[in-house]
Design an enzyme around this catalytic site. Structure first.
Site, PDB file in Angstrom:
ATOM      1  N   CYS A 243       0.862  -1.184   0.000  1.00  0.00           N
ATOM      2  CA  CYS A 243       0.000   0.000   0.000  1.00  0.00           C
ATOM      3  C   CYS A 243       0.898   1.233   0.000  1.00  0.00           C
ATOM      4  O   CYS A 243       1.619   1.467  -0.962  1.00  0.00           O
ATOM      5  CB  CYS A 243      -0.972  -0.027   1.177  1.00  0.00           C
ATOM      6  SG  CYS A 243      -0.199  -0.168   2.805  1.00  0.00           S
ATOM      7  N   ARG A 248      -2.395  -0.921   5.378  1.00  0.00           N
ATOM      8  CA  ARG A 248      -3.516  -1.463   4.621  1.00  0.00           C
ATOM      9  C   ARG A 248      -3.140  -2.793   3.977  1.00  0.00           C
ATOM     10  O   ARG A 248      -3.978  -3.700   3.855  1.00  0.00           O
ATOM     11  CB  ARG A 248      -3.977  -0.452   3.566  1.00  0.00           C
ATOM     12  CG  ARG A 248      -4.676   0.761   4.133  1.00  0.00           C
ATOM     13  CD  ARG A 248      -4.960   1.815   3.070  1.00  0.00           C
ATOM     14  NE  ARG A 248      -3.752   2.516   2.656  1.00  0.00           N
ATOM     15  CZ  ARG A 248      -3.706   3.424   1.679  1.00  0.00           C
ATOM     16  NH1 ARG A 248      -4.817   3.733   1.014  1.00  0.00           N
ATOM     17  NH2 ARG A 248      -2.572   4.029   1.378  1.00  0.00           N
TER      18      ARG A 248
END
Length: 289
Positions: A243, A248
């Site tokens: 990410c 994430r």
């Protein structure tokens, strides 16, 4: 791990029924404790400050095994404890912490499904600390890292070598706007931008949020399997997720590795903050891999 270990994901109902067990340690993991933990947290929960506790300075790195031992000891976590992690930002940083726990060999660790936001939405009790001092356990432990599993992490040169490998799938879990190169940082981090926008050539864009429901809880295994396999992210491949800084990506790693059982999944936690600033690193813009 014992018959009493429910697995990598626990429900709020499970936590309520087991929170008073002496071997259960609840820990909130926050990017910004001032807007989360210190406003209110699950009663009895301790705190991991992602920036302060899980990062090694001045290097851009996660804490080393010795640092993890010190952190766990300060929090009073024993090697055999069942740790329940949850936090702000849709459990992003709790998932990052989970990934670190697994790399350092802690077996009994789970994410709280839906995390902090679902706990609050259901009207569950919250405690507010009297001060903003980092909380300490009533009794420190003597935690020891007995194994380090390096399979769960890859670095810049690993990615560079695998760009044209048909047995490797790169998954960019950022927003479509970040993937295309329209923006260089998500709205949550406007001050932390890379020099260039775009994505790693060949990477598929499957945003992390497609794996969760509106309340932040994970979709069913059948829905998740379809989400990834329909895009060619299959268990027979080596899967690498990234990410911007790895949080994430850790959320998607948790889905693929822990909920779907993919055998070979790793996080490139250098992610776009490294790749987008690296001299001569290839960059692709637009919607296509």
């Amino acid at each position: 791990m014992g018959a009493d270990y429910p697995g990598p994901l626990v429900s709020i109902e499970w936590l309520e029924a087991n929170i008073k067990r002496s071997d259960v340690k609840v820990i909130e993991v926050d990017y910004d404790p001032a807007t989360a933990y210190f406003i209110g947290h699950i009663p009895g929960a301790l705190l991991i400050d992602w920036k302060r506790d899980l990062n090694k300075y001045p290097e851009r790195d996660i804490i080393d095994p010795e640092g993890f031992e010190r952190l766990m000891s300060r929090l009073g976590v024993e090697n055999g404890d069942h740790v329940i992690l949850y936090g702000d930002y849709n459990n992003w940083f709790a998932a990052f912490a989970y990934w670190v726990f697994k790399m350092y060999g802690h077996q009994r660790v789970s994410l709280l499904d839906g995390g902090r936001s679902k706990w609050i939405a259901l009207g569950k009790p919250m405690s507010r600390p009297a001060t903003r001092e980092p909380p300490r356990a009533e009794r420190e432990s003597r935690y020891r890292v007995v194994t380090v599993d390096s399979r769960y992490r890859v670095f810049f040169l690993d990615i560079l070598r695998k760009l044209n490998d048909p047995n490797t799938v790169l998954v960019d879990v950022r927003s479509p706007e970040e993937y295309r190169g329209d923006i260089t940082a998500p709205p949550e981090y406007p001050e932390e931008q890379a020099q260039r926008g775009g994505h790693i050539p060949g990477a598929l864009n499957i945003p992390w949020k497609q794996a969760v429901r509106d309340d932040g809880s994970f979709k069913s295994p059948e829905e998740l399997r379809s989400l990834y396999e329909d895009r060619g992210v299959t268990p027979d491949k080596e899967v690498i997720v990234y990410c911007r800084i790895g949080e994430r990506a850790s959320h998607t790693w948790f889905v693929l590795k822990e909920l779907l059982g993919y055998p070979n999944v790793a996080v490139y936690d250098g992610s776009w903050s490294e790749w987008g600033n690296m001299v001569r690193a290839p960059v692709k813009k637009g919607d296509e891999p």
